[in-house]
Motif scaffolding. Structure first.
Motif, PDB file in Angstrom:
ATOM      1  N   ARG B  76      67.222 -10.287  32.047  1.00 22.25           N
ATOM      2  CA  ARG B  76      68.083  -9.863  30.934  1.00 22.25           C
ATOM      3  C   ARG B  76      69.525  -9.668  31.405  1.00 22.25           C
ATOM      4  O   ARG B  76      70.459 -10.161  30.788  1.00 22.25           O
ATOM      5  N   VAL B  77      69.683  -8.987  32.539  1.00 19.00           N
ATOM      6  CA  VAL B  77      71.034  -8.670  33.033  1.00 19.00           C
ATOM      7  C   VAL B  77      71.780  -9.947  33.411  1.00 19.00           C
ATOM      8  O   VAL B  77      72.937 -10.146  33.047  1.00 19.00           O
ATOM      9  N   LEU B  78      71.101 -10.830  34.135  1.00 15.37           N
ATOM     10  CA  LEU B  78      71.781 -12.042  34.618  1.00 15.37           C
ATOM     11  C   LEU B  78      71.544 -13.241  33.703  1.00 15.37           C
ATOM     12  O   LEU B  78      72.080 -14.322  33.954  1.00 15.37           O
ATOM     13  N   ASP B  79      70.751 -13.050  32.684  1.00 15.38           N
ATOM     14  CA  ASP B  79      70.574 -14.071  31.655  1.00 15.38           C
ATOM     15  C   ASP B  79      70.014 -15.384  32.213  1.00 15.38           C
ATOM     16  O   ASP B  79      70.643 -16.427  32.143  1.00 15.38           O
ATOM     17  N   PHE B  80      68.818 -15.283  32.807  1.00 16.86           N
ATOM     18  CA  PHE B  80      68.103 -16.509  33.219  1.00 16.86           C
ATOM     19  C   PHE B  80      66.690 -16.450  32.650  1.00 16.86           C
ATOM     20  O   PHE B  80      66.176 -15.365  32.375  1.00 16.86           O
ATOM     21  N   PRO B  81      66.057 -17.605  32.435  1.00 18.47           N
ATOM     22  CA  PRO B  81      64.752 -17.623  31.769  1.00 18.47           C
ATOM     23  C   PRO B  81      63.620 -17.098  32.652  1.00 18.47           C
ATOM     24  O   PRO B  81      63.423 -17.567  33.769  1.00 18.47           O
ATOM     25  N   TYR B  82      62.924 -16.111  32.166  1.00 22.98           N
ATOM     26  CA  TYR B  82      61.690 -15.619  32.782  1.00 22.98           C
ATOM     27  C   TYR B  82      60.684 -15.438  31.654  1.00 22.98           C
ATOM     28  O   TYR B  82      60.937 -14.695  30.712  1.00 22.98           O
ATOM     29  N   HIS B  83      59.578 -16.131  31.731  1.00 26.91           N
ATOM     30  CA  HIS B  83      58.545 -16.024  30.707  1.00 26.91           C
ATOM     31  C   HIS B  83      57.310 -15.365  31.325  1.00 26.91           C
ATOM     32  O   HIS B  83      56.669 -15.939  32.197  1.00 26.91           O
ATOM     33  N   LYS B  84      57.000 -14.185  30.845  1.00 28.86           N
ATOM     34  CA  LYS B  84      55.866 -13.434  31.412  1.00 28.86           C
ATOM     35  C   LYS B  84      54.577 -13.944  30.776  1.00 28.86           C
ATOM     36  O   LYS B  84      54.027 -13.328  29.876  1.00 28.86           O
ATOM     37  N   ILE B  85      54.110 -15.094  31.257  1.00 36.42           N
ATOM     38  CA  ILE B  85      52.956 -15.734  30.611  1.00 36.42           C
ATOM     39  C   ILE B  85      51.637 -15.353  31.262  1.00 36.42           C
ATOM     40  O   ILE B  85      50.567 -15.635  30.744  1.00 36.42           O
ATOM     41  N   GLY B  86      51.690 -14.712  32.446  1.00 40.05           N
ATOM     42  CA  GLY B  86      50.458 -14.311  33.118  1.00 40.05           C
ATOM     43  C   GLY B  86      49.874 -15.418  33.984  1.00 40.05           C
ATOM     44  O   GLY B  86      50.181 -16.598  33.801  1.00 40.05           O
ATOM     45  N   THR B  87      49.023 -14.998  34.938  1.00 39.82           N
ATOM     46  CA  THR B  87      48.393 -15.983  35.828  1.00 39.82           C
ATOM     47  C   THR B  87      46.889 -15.839  35.761  1.00 39.82           C
ATOM     48  O   THR B  87      46.356 -14.775  35.452  1.00 39.82           O
ATOM     49  N   LEU B  88      46.205 -16.930  36.059  1.00 41.44           N
ATOM     50  CA  LEU B  88      44.738 -16.949  36.119  1.00 41.44           C
ATOM     51  C   LEU B  88      44.315 -17.587  37.439  1.00 41.44           C
ATOM     52  O   LEU B  88      44.755 -18.690  37.756  1.00 41.44           O
ATOM     53  N   VAL B  89      43.484 -16.862  38.193  1.00 41.61           N
ATOM     54  CA  VAL B  89      42.911 -17.442  39.411  1.00 41.61           C
ATOM     55  C   VAL B  89      41.454 -17.777  39.098  1.00 41.61           C
ATOM     56  O   VAL B  89      40.663 -16.898  38.761  1.00 41.61           O
ATOM     57  N   LEU B  90      41.127 -19.047  39.206  1.00 45.40           N
ATOM     58  CA  LEU B  90      39.808 -19.508  38.757  1.00 45.40           C
ATOM     59  C   LEU B  90      38.779 -19.477  39.882  1.00 45.40           C
ATOM     60  O   LEU B  90      39.093 -19.800  41.030  1.00 45.40           O
ATOM     61  N   CYS B  91      37.585 -19.166  39.502  1.00 45.60           N
ATOM     62  CA  CYS B  91      36.456 -19.194  40.426  1.00 45.60           C
ATOM     63  C   CYS B  91      35.391 -20.105  39.813  1.00 45.60           C
ATOM     64  O   CYS B  91      35.046 -19.952  38.644  1.00 45.60           O
ATOM     65  N   HIS B  92      34.915 -21.087  40.583  1.00 44.82           N
ATOM     66  CA  HIS B  92      33.986 -22.080  40.032  1.00 44.82           C
ATOM     67  C   HIS B  92      32.553 -21.879  40.537  1.00 44.82           C
ATOM     68  O   HIS B  92      31.696 -22.708  40.283  1.00 44.82           O
ATOM     69  N   ASP B  93      32.324 -20.828  41.299  1.00 46.80           N
ATOM     70  CA  ASP B  93      31.042 -20.688  41.980  1.00 46.80           C
ATOM     71  C   ASP B  93      30.642 -19.211  41.953  1.00 46.80           C
ATOM     72  O   ASP B  93      31.389 -18.362  42.439  1.00 46.80           O
ATOM     73  N   GLU B  94      29.461 -18.927  41.393  1.00 40.40           N
ATOM     74  CA  GLU B  94      28.990 -17.538  41.298  1.00 40.40           C
ATOM     75  C   GLU B  94      29.121 -16.815  42.635  1.00 40.40           C
ATOM     76  O   GLU B  94      29.479 -15.632  42.684  1.00 40.40           O
ATOM     77  N   SER B  95      28.805 -17.524  43.713  1.00 37.20           N
ATOM     78  CA  SER B  95      28.788 -16.887  45.034  1.00 37.20           C
ATOM     79  C   SER B  95      30.195 -16.451  45.473  1.00 37.20           C
ATOM     80  O   SER B  95      30.339 -15.671  46.406  1.00 37.20           O
ATOM     81  N   GLN B  96      31.215 -16.953  44.796  1.00 32.58           N
ATOM     82  CA  GLN B  96      32.572 -16.604  45.212  1.00 32.58           C
ATOM     83  C   GLN B  96      33.184 -15.496  44.360  1.00 32.58           C
ATOM     84  O   GLN B  96      34.338 -15.128  44.558  1.00 32.58           O
ATOM     85  N   ILE B  97      32.397 -14.966  43.440  1.00 35.21           N
ATOM     86  CA  ILE B  97      32.942 -13.903  42.591  1.00 35.21           C
ATOM     87  C   ILE B  97      33.371 -12.707  43.435  1.00 35.21           C
ATOM     88  O   ILE B  97      34.330 -12.010  43.119  1.00 35.21           O
ATOM     89  N   SER B  98      32.661 -12.502  44.548  1.00 34.67           N
ATOM     90  CA  SER B  98      33.040 -11.402  45.442  1.00 34.67           C
ATOM     91  C   SER B  98      34.465 -11.619  45.972  1.00 34.67           C
ATOM     92  O   SER B  98      35.219 -10.661  46.153  1.00 34.67           O
ATOM     93  N   ASP B  99      34.815 -12.882  46.230  1.00 40.34           N
ATOM     94  CA  ASP B  99      36.180 -13.175  46.685  1.00 40.34           C
ATOM     95  C   ASP B  99      37.192 -12.808  45.606  1.00 40.34           C
ATOM     96  O   ASP B  99      38.295 -12.337  45.882  1.00 40.34           O
ATOM     97  N   LEU B 100      36.792 -13.070  44.373  1.00 41.99           N
ATOM     98  CA  LEU B 100      37.673 -12.757  43.248  1.00 41.99           C
ATOM     99  C   LEU B 100      37.861 -11.237  43.151  1.00 41.99           C
ATOM    100  O   LEU B 100      38.970 -10.742  42.925  1.00 41.99           O
ATOM    101  N   GLU B 101      36.752 -10.532  43.382  1.00 44.75           N
ATOM    102  CA  GLU B 101      36.824  -9.070  43.337  1.00 44.75           C
ATOM    103  C   GLU B 101      37.683  -8.521  44.471  1.00 44.75           C
ATOM    104  O   GLU B 101      38.413  -7.548  44.295  1.00 44.75           O
ATOM    105  N   GLU B 102      37.588  -9.194  45.612  1.00 42.59           N
ATOM    106  CA  GLU B 102      38.407  -8.779  46.753  1.00 42.59           C
ATOM    107  C   GLU B 102      39.894  -8.924  46.410  1.00 42.59           C
ATOM    108  O   GLU B 102      40.725  -8.074  46.736  1.00 42.59           O
TER     109      GLU B 102
END
Lengths: 428, 495, 122
Positions: B76-102
């Protein structure tokens, strides 16, 4: 702002011919909107000869061809606006235009003719690996720099792609004192016209290598050279075929893309084969009252064909305006009276659908073949029934072909599907 | 005598310059490139990272967290584009959900707000184009995308407005102690010698070389090459968040994101190389981007690629940011790789504080924090556009049809503080040539506008660096060579 | 028959493949492959005295807006005179206004044809 019955978007060959024709058919309330600072479009930079043999029965250069139409436009006092960009086109044909004089303003004509032309495929679209220096131009950009702005783009040139603009530029750059080292074509045939290979390359001993592409660009600041490699039929680079060729300029002539950003805003349905709107035999798109012609519809190789197509579109646009609405509104694809489709060996047909209510005595179906054919036949099927077969000496992808369908045949058969295909000839 | 000389005008150098300009003093930025944003910053993913990735306790974690907290306010102060759209880290394997939790726990330890693990259905509802193999994802709402060019330019411009001097095309060759005292330095460049009380090294991939000029500490930067593909705006709505796969041993992997201009960006690869100037793209790299992206989104319309490019990340062998006074009056910002862009606002504050305290600087009473960016036509509504054209007719002429850039914007980009001097400079500021035709139509017009506004000949106009000329000069004024010949030592035989 | 030459006709975009049979003295015995009467004329010229229309630009004096104007030879000139024609074009500077069809160099390089402007500039 005065309102207009017909707005034509684009003042190149298609827009000019459409405006003149519509006027001559009694439509006087026309506006031609052109984004550049002069009329004529791409013709202004096509200073070579070879235009108009068919249409004007004499061989002209691009600017002369445009000049004839501009003169006709002026004689008829047809309104046109230069440096005017159409920013938006809504499905109800409301246009938002912009220029310095009026700022942003709206028009709502009864019909619109799309005649925006096309653009060139840039380097980025090719995923050509290597450095990203200056000195890589699309052939048309270099043509403009040289022929309109009077700048020499470079001295030692490699041309990728053997499209017509690339071939023409090989000769132009040579005549202006540059060294054109070679033309590389990834296909096994040229997309350009045969005569351009003769008079632009052969005349000047410029080699044309088929199944060859640029595998890497070299040069941190300006191009210093390129690696060329052979490519297989899937356009994959064949390892260990690399050859380095020094040059300071690379020109790309690797295809043209119809400019349909506006058409999409108006929800005009597109054909993936042509990357232009789907149209019927009246050149009307899927949006009633929006017509298309010229390179925005499909990429042409001859301006004479563009003019002819634009006149057809104009004629139908005038009929549309005069009748208030078209008798049978186009029903694109699913519900159309009749689909025209490409069969074996054909890359696209145009129009893609027929409106039986609006048939002329002869309906022209344009098409392109996928590869070079010698002694092959053009077959036309109405549904499953073969209607005609014509043997052709040569057909090349670079030259648009046409078949003509008779109204009486169409009326008699009322086919749901018309297929144009190529059948390879047997050896004599 | 300068109070401080900053080496490098990338986003870090520019942020340090801006934050330093809050204080009274004579400051100079030396940049070997031709413009702001001419090195690492220009070829960057443009991600504002949430902060769950960096290891707790590291400078990376600290600066990432401080930076992301500042991002919305600075945009806002310096007037440059920033879009707070959020990030998603994908996990494709049940066994790796622990990594996601970490990863979730790590984020919590770093103090990242707005973290949540989503199941398959929740993720697919947010992003219908994701591969069906996704079993879960870590969602971070406090993250997004920034425009790295405009962020860098905004910081630099406003630093210049506040009196910081910038010299471009000027490379630092050596640093020596001056005779004036133990905390003063002589900076020798390709142009001349300057004396300064402090030096701040923000030299990106070259920051180890600059550090070695002043210190014996064995810092070592290994550039990591990352290749990207950028797709047409029509593809920009394939995804609506920044999409990653779960980091593996091989690193963070590639990402898929809409940019602030709603192009689709896919990349980067990650490959250590030796040459710090090597920003070539490679067939193998682009193929890797293509295949890896397919595990996240299967239907990326690659026929809509408009350009591909390569960036270098300044990886320090120890793996963390180095932000310190390494020698008396010699400050290092070294090893600034991801999340460097996110951290830049915080690094600017942190370094400016170190330097201010060291030199005992007072406040700059004339400091202007707030900046107004040049007008961007494509961001405006009809009414705003119309008003602008009434004020200045040059805004009624479209030069770049793909990105809807007007002549007015281009003229403004040239004449602003630290204005554009090259085609790339104009492109990064107001986007002509950044669209689907990649300058096919507007390049000749831009050459003419640059000539007119700067009083230059066409042959003087550059793409970016010296030597990157666009045209040779007027036609018919040059000697003739003839076509169709091989150059000496060249053979086309294999073709 | 002494020689058979294969040519691509460049009279129009079709690009017919012509076959020309010549005797020992270079006289044409037979021409085949054309699909219109322009084919044999082209073939005859091509084996005896090949000609091309030359198109280029010439520099305009004192104009920033239109630094060059496009030109062409009215008729085709002998191929071996192309570079001589280009040298004359390179040396020429013209003043505006110029109109389509203005003769800029009459009988250029003694070819019997003129160099004309192909675009009008005020």
């Amino acid at each position: 702002m005065k309102n207009y019955d017909l707005v034509i978007i684009g003042g190149g060959p298609a827009g000019l011919a459409a405006a003149v024709k519509a006027y001559d058919l009694g439509m006087q309330n026309i506006l031609l909107a052109e984004r550049d600072d002069c009329l004529g479009g791409i013709l202004n930079q096509c200073i070579h000869n070879g235009f108009g043999l068919h249409h004007f029965k004499t061989e002209l250069t691009g600017p002369e061809y445009a000049g004839r139409y501009i003169e006709m436009l002026e004689e008829r006092h047809i309104d046109y606006m230069l440096k005017t960009m159409v920013m938006d086109l809504a499905p109800d044909k409301t246009l938002t235009l912009m220029n310095s004089e009026y700022g942003l303003f709206s028009l709502k004509p009864k019909a619109v003719i799309l005649a925006m032309g096309c653009r060139e495929r840039p380097r980025g679209a090719l995923n050509m690996p290597g450095d990203r220096p200056s000195g890589i131009f699309t052939a048309g950009t270099a043509q403009r720099l040289l022929n309109i702005d009077g700048f020499m783009p470079g001295r030692e040139v490699v041309i990728l792609g053997s499209g017509d603009i690339g071939l023409i530029m090989a000769r132009r750059m040579t005549l202006e004192g540059a060294k054109v080292k070679l033309v590389a074509e990834i296909n096994s045939f040229s997309a350009g016209l045969k005569r351009n290979i003769v008079q632009c390359l052969d005349d000047f001993n410029i080699p044309l290598y088929f199944n060859t592409t640029i595998s890497r660009v070299v040069g941190k600041d300006r191009v210093e050279g390129v690696y060329l490699s052979k490519a297989d039929e899937y356009f994959r680079v064949i390892p260990d075929t690399e050859v380095f060729v020094s040059c300071d300029t690379v020109l790309l002539s690797v295809g043209l893309i119809p400019e349909n950003e506006l058409s999409r805003k108006a929800h005009v349905k597109m054909a993936h084969q042509t990357r232009g709107p789907i149209v019927d035999n009246t050149y009307m798109t899927g949006v009633p009252g929006i017509f298309a012609c010229g390179n925005v519809l499909h990429v042409h190789d001859l301006v004479d064909n563009v003019s002819e197509e634009a006149e057809e579109a104009a004629k139908n646009a005038v009929a549309f305006i005069e009748k208030g609405a078209w008798k049978a509104v186009l029903k694109i694809r699913q519900e159309a009276d009749c689909k025209v489709q490409e069969g074996a060996g054909v890359s696209y047909t145009l129009p893609q659908v027929l409106n039986f209510e609006a048939l002329e005595d002869l309906t022209r179906i344009n098409f392109r073949v996928k590869k070079l054919y010698e002694g092959a036949s053009i077959k036309v099927h109405f549904d499953d029934q073969e209607i005609s077969s014509r043997k052709m000496r040569v057909m090349a992808p670079g030259a648009m072909q046409a078949v003509y369908l008779k109204k009486e045949d169409l009326d008699e058969h009322r086919p749901q599907t018309i297929t144009v295909s190529i059948e390879e000839g047997e050896e004599d | 005598m300068f109070d401080a000389i900053i080496i490098g005008a990338g986003v870090i150098g520019a942020a340090v310059a801006y934050e330093l300009s809050r204080y009274g003093g004579k400051f100079l930025v030396l940049e070997k490139g031709e413009d702001l944003c001419a090195g690492t910053t220009k070829a960057n993913s443009g991600i504002a990272h949430g902060g769950y990735d960096a290891l707790p306790g590291t400078m990376k974690a600290k600066m990432n967290m401080a930076g992301i907290r500042m991002m919305a306010e600075m945009s806002r102060v310096l007037d440059f584009p920033y879009h707070k759209i959020g990030t998603l880290v994908l996990c494709h394997d049940e066994s790796q959900i622990s990594d996601l939790e970490e990863l979730l726990e790590r984020g919590k330890a770093n103090g990242v707000p707005g973290l949540k693990i989503l199941n398959h259905d929740e993720v697919l509802e947010m992003e219908p184009n994701l591969a069906d193999t996704v079993v879960a994802a870590l969602y971070c709402s406090e993250a997004g995308v920034v425009n790295p060019f405009l962020m860098n330019i905004a910081y630099g411009e406003q630093a210049a407005v506040n009196g910081v001097d910038f010299h471009f095309n000027e490379k630092v060759l050596s640093l020596e102690r001056s005779g004036e005292g133990p905390d003063s330095w002589l900076v020798r460049t390709s142009e001349k010698i300057y004396e300064t009380r402090a030096v701040i090294n923000c030299a990106g991939v070259h920051s180890d070389e600059v550090s070695h000029m002043a210190s014996s500490k064995p810092y070592s930067i290994r550039p990591r090459r990352g290749e990207y593909m950028l797709l047409d705006k029509e593809a920009g709505n394939m995804v609506h968040h920044v999409i990653f796969n779960l980091p593996s041993k091989a690193g963070k992997g590639i990402l898929i994101t809409p940019t602030t201009e709603n192009n689709l960006l896919v990349g980067p690869t990650s490959e250590f190389i030796d040459d710090k100037d090597n920003v070539e793209t490679t067939r193998e790299g682009l193929d890797k981007v293509y295949y890896q992206s397919g595990t996240m989104v299967e239907s990326i319309p690659y026929y809509q690629v408009i350009t591909s490019f390569t960036g270098l990340r300044a990886h320090e062998e120890q793996g963390d940011f180095v932000l310190e006074e390494t020698e008396e009056g010699f400050f290092n910002c070294l090893g600034i790789e991801s999340p460097g862009l996110t951290s830049a606002p915080a690094i600017g504050v942190y370094m400016a504080n170190l330097v201010k305290d060291k030199l005992g600087l007072d406040d700059n009473p004339d400091f202007i924090g707030q900046r107004t960016d040049m007008p961007h036509f494509y961001m405006m509504n009809q009414e705003e556009r119309h008003k602008l054209i009434e004020k200045d007719k040059a805004y009624g002429r479209i030069v770049c049809r793909c990105e809807e850039v007007t002549e007015g914007e281009i003229v403004e980009a040239i004449h602003r503080p630290l204005g554009a001097r090259t085609l790339d400079g104009i492109k990064r500021r107001v986007r002509p040539m950044a669209g689907r035709c990649q300058g096919g139509f507007c390049t000749p017009l831009l050459i003419k506008i640059l000539c007119r506004e700067l009083g230059l000949e066409a042959s003087d106009i550059l793409k970016n660096r010296p030597g990157s000329y666009l045209v040779e000069g007027p036609v018919k004024a040059l000697p003739i060579v003839r076509s169709g010949q091989e150059s000496q030592g060249e053979s086309h035989e294999k073709l | 028959m002494a020689e058979q030459r294969k040519l691509t006709c460049i009279s129009c975009p079709i690009g017919c493949q012509l076959t020309v049979d010549l005797d020992d003295d270079g006289n044409i015995l037979n021409i085949e492959g054309n699909s219109c009467p322009r084919g044999p004329i082209y073939a005859k010229n091509e084996v005896t005295n090949p000609k091309r229309v030359v198109t280029s630009t010439v520099r305009v004096n004192n104009s920033l807006v239109h630094p060059v104007v496009s030109v062409r030879t009215v008729d085709a000139v002998p191929k071996d005179k192309i570079y001589e024609v280009m040298d004359l074009i390179r040396q020429l500077h013209v003043d505006l206004p110029v109109k389509i069809g203005d003769v800029l160099i009459a009988n250029i390089a003694d070819t019997g044809t003129d160099l004309i402007a192909t675009r009008s500039y005020e």
